[in-house]
Design an enzyme around this catalytic site. Structure first.
Site, short mmCIF file in Angstrom:
data_model
loop_
_atom_site.label_atom_id
_atom_site.label_comp_id
_atom_site.label_asym_id
_atom_site.label_seq_id
_atom_site.Cartn_x
_atom_site.Cartn_y
_atom_site.Cartn_z
N ASN A 115 -24.37 47.83 78.13
CA ASN A 115 -24.33 48.25 76.72
C ASN A 115 -24.91 47.12 75.89
O ASN A 115 -24.25 46.10 75.68
CB ASN A 115 -22.87 48.55 76.32
CG ASN A 115 -22.73 48.85 74.83
OD1 ASN A 115 -23.73 49.12 74.15
ND2 ASN A 115 -21.51 48.80 74.33
N TRP A 116 -26.13 47.31 75.45
CA TRP A 116 -26.82 46.22 74.72
C TRP A 116 -26.37 46.07 73.27
O TRP A 116 -26.71 45.10 72.62
CB TRP A 116 -28.33 46.48 74.75
CG TRP A 116 -28.99 46.20 76.06
CD1 TRP A 116 -28.38 45.78 77.21
CD2 TRP A 116 -30.38 46.33 76.37
NE1 TRP A 116 -29.30 45.63 78.21
CE2 TRP A 116 -30.55 45.96 77.72
CE3 TRP A 116 -31.50 46.72 75.63
CZ2 TRP A 116 -31.80 45.97 78.35
CZ3 TRP A 116 -32.74 46.74 76.26
CH2 TRP A 116 -32.88 46.36 77.60
N HIS A 145 -16.97 54.19 71.22
CA HIS A 145 -16.77 52.76 71.49
C HIS A 145 -15.86 52.19 70.41
O HIS A 145 -15.90 52.63 69.26
CB HIS A 145 -18.14 52.04 71.49
CG HIS A 145 -18.04 50.63 71.97
ND1 HIS A 145 -17.59 49.61 71.16
CD2 HIS A 145 -18.31 50.08 73.18
CE1 HIS A 145 -17.58 48.49 71.88
NE2 HIS A 145 -18.02 48.74 73.09
N GLU A 160 -16.00 49.64 68.70
CA GLU A 160 -16.71 49.15 67.50
C GLU A 160 -17.04 50.32 66.57
O GLU A 160 -17.02 50.17 65.35
CB GLU A 160 -17.97 48.39 67.93
CG GLU A 160 -17.61 47.02 68.50
CD GLU A 160 -18.58 46.47 69.53
OE1 GLU A 160 -19.73 46.95 69.61
OE2 GLU A 160 -18.19 45.55 70.28
N GLU A 179 -11.59 50.30 77.90
CA GLU A 179 -11.96 49.00 77.33
C GLU A 179 -10.87 48.54 76.37
O GLU A 179 -10.88 48.93 75.18
CB GLU A 179 -13.28 49.11 76.56
CG GLU A 179 -14.46 49.49 77.40
CD GLU A 179 -15.78 49.04 76.78
OE1 GLU A 179 -16.54 48.36 77.47
OE2 GLU A 179 -16.02 49.33 75.60
N GLY A 212 -15.76 41.14 74.40
CA GLY A 212 -16.46 40.00 73.82
C GLY A 212 -15.61 38.76 73.65
O GLY A 212 -15.93 37.90 72.82
N SER A 265 -15.42 41.88 78.73
CA SER A 265 -15.64 40.51 79.24
C SER A 265 -15.94 40.44 80.74
O SER A 265 -15.54 39.50 81.42
CB SER A 265 -14.45 39.61 78.88
OG SER A 265 -14.36 39.47 77.47
N GLY A 324 -21.04 44.54 78.41
CA GLY A 324 -21.70 44.26 77.13
C GLY A 324 -22.53 42.99 77.21
O GLY A 324 -23.66 42.99 77.72
N GLY A 325 -21.95 41.89 76.75
CA GLY A 325 -22.66 40.61 76.66
C GLY A 325 -23.46 40.23 77.90
O GLY A 325 -24.63 39.83 77.80
P1 PGA Z 1 -18.33 42.75 76.62
O1 PGA Z 1 -18.47 44.19 75.89
O2 PGA Z 1 -18.72 42.94 78.05
O3 PGA Z 1 -19.29 41.86 75.86
O4 PGA Z 1 -16.91 42.32 76.48
C1 PGA Z 1 -18.10 45.36 76.55
C2 PGA Z 1 -18.33 46.53 75.62
O5 PGA Z 1 -18.10 46.40 74.42
O6 PGA Z 1 -18.73 47.62 76.08
#
Ligand code: PGA
Length: 253
Positions: free
Chosen positions: A10-11, A95, A97, A167, A173, A212, A233-234
């Protein structure tokens, strides 16, 4: 390692179309020998070029959100058919966010999930509790509610097109993933809930863990019986790290 394991990158709001192309050409080369299933959710403006870049590989490209309506006067939104035309095969929905910053609720997410399924896109439905909910012992209650409300009206026949990503919000993150035993237990509970309350067969709907994940800890989660893959993500922004995560599936860590 279960052969059906899926690794999704997930960019978020990273990489221009040109950067996406360069990244994915390198990823394609690095994963040349990999048999793992790999999906990458890129920004809307990069979808077409990303699809072009991964041609000849098994990598699938998807979006990170979509509208709950087919079309209309919705400035700034993107529709399922626009994603499909650009070559997307899946879409991340709900998500944390999107829930927190853009105030998406379970009702809206449910409409998106059903529309994605109807249009032939695989939805990755994200669920997860906040730190406060976790501390208050409300994890199961929150997750069951998200599953019940976001999947209302989804037919058992659509189970294999649907992906769930657990998640925990406090693990995203932060460089601190949730505990391995906790993740295994929660995935087990979620799968039981899907089977018992929503009649979605547990072997059909894959449940991914996200939060993470990096090349050093991915293997700890991939060996768990009820974890069917990872949402990254990251660490998906770095082509080498992401490829290392993918190779842990193939190697059956
Ligand atoms: P992360 O993000 O791997 O940077 O913790 C995961 C995500 O938000 O899908």
């Amino acid at each position: 390692m279960d052969k059906a394991s899926l690794i999704v990158g997930n960019w978020k709001m990273h990489k221009t179309a040109q950067e996406a192309k360069e990244h994915l050409l390198r990823l394609k080369a690095l994963l040349f020998r990999s048999l793992a299933e790999v999906w990458v959710a890129v920004p809307f403006t990069a979808i077409s070029i990303a699809v072009e870049a991964v041609k000849g590989s098994k990598i699938q490209i998807g979006g990170q959100n979509m509208s709950d309506l087919l079309e209309g006067a919705l400035t700034g939104e993107i529709s399922a058919s626009m994603l499909l035309e650009a070559g997307a095969t899946f879409v991340i929905l709900g998500h944390s966010e999107r829930r927190r910053i853009f105030r998406e609720d379970n009702f809206t997410i449910n409409r998106k999930v059903k529309l994605a399924l109807r249009m032939g896109l695989s939805p990755i439905l994200c669920i997860g509790e906040t730190k406060e909910e976790n501390a208050a012992g409300e994890t199961e209650k929150v997750l069951y509610r998200q599953l019940r409300e976001c999947l209302k009206g989804v037919a058992p026949s659509q189970a294999d097109q649907l992906i769930i990503a657990y998640e925990p919000v406090f693990a995203i993150g932060t460089k601190e993933p949730a505990g391995v035993e906790v993740v295994e237990e929660i995935h087990h509970l979620c799968k039981n809930f899907l089977a018992e309350h929503l009649q979605l067969q547990e072997e059909k709907t894959r449940v991914l863990y996200g939060g993470s994940i990096n090349a050093a800890n991915a293997g700890n989660f991939l060996t768990l019986p009820h974890v069917d893959g990872l949402l990254v993500g990251g660490a998906s922004l770095d082509v080498q790290s992401f490829a290392e995560i993918v190779y842990q599936v193939q190697n059956g860590v």
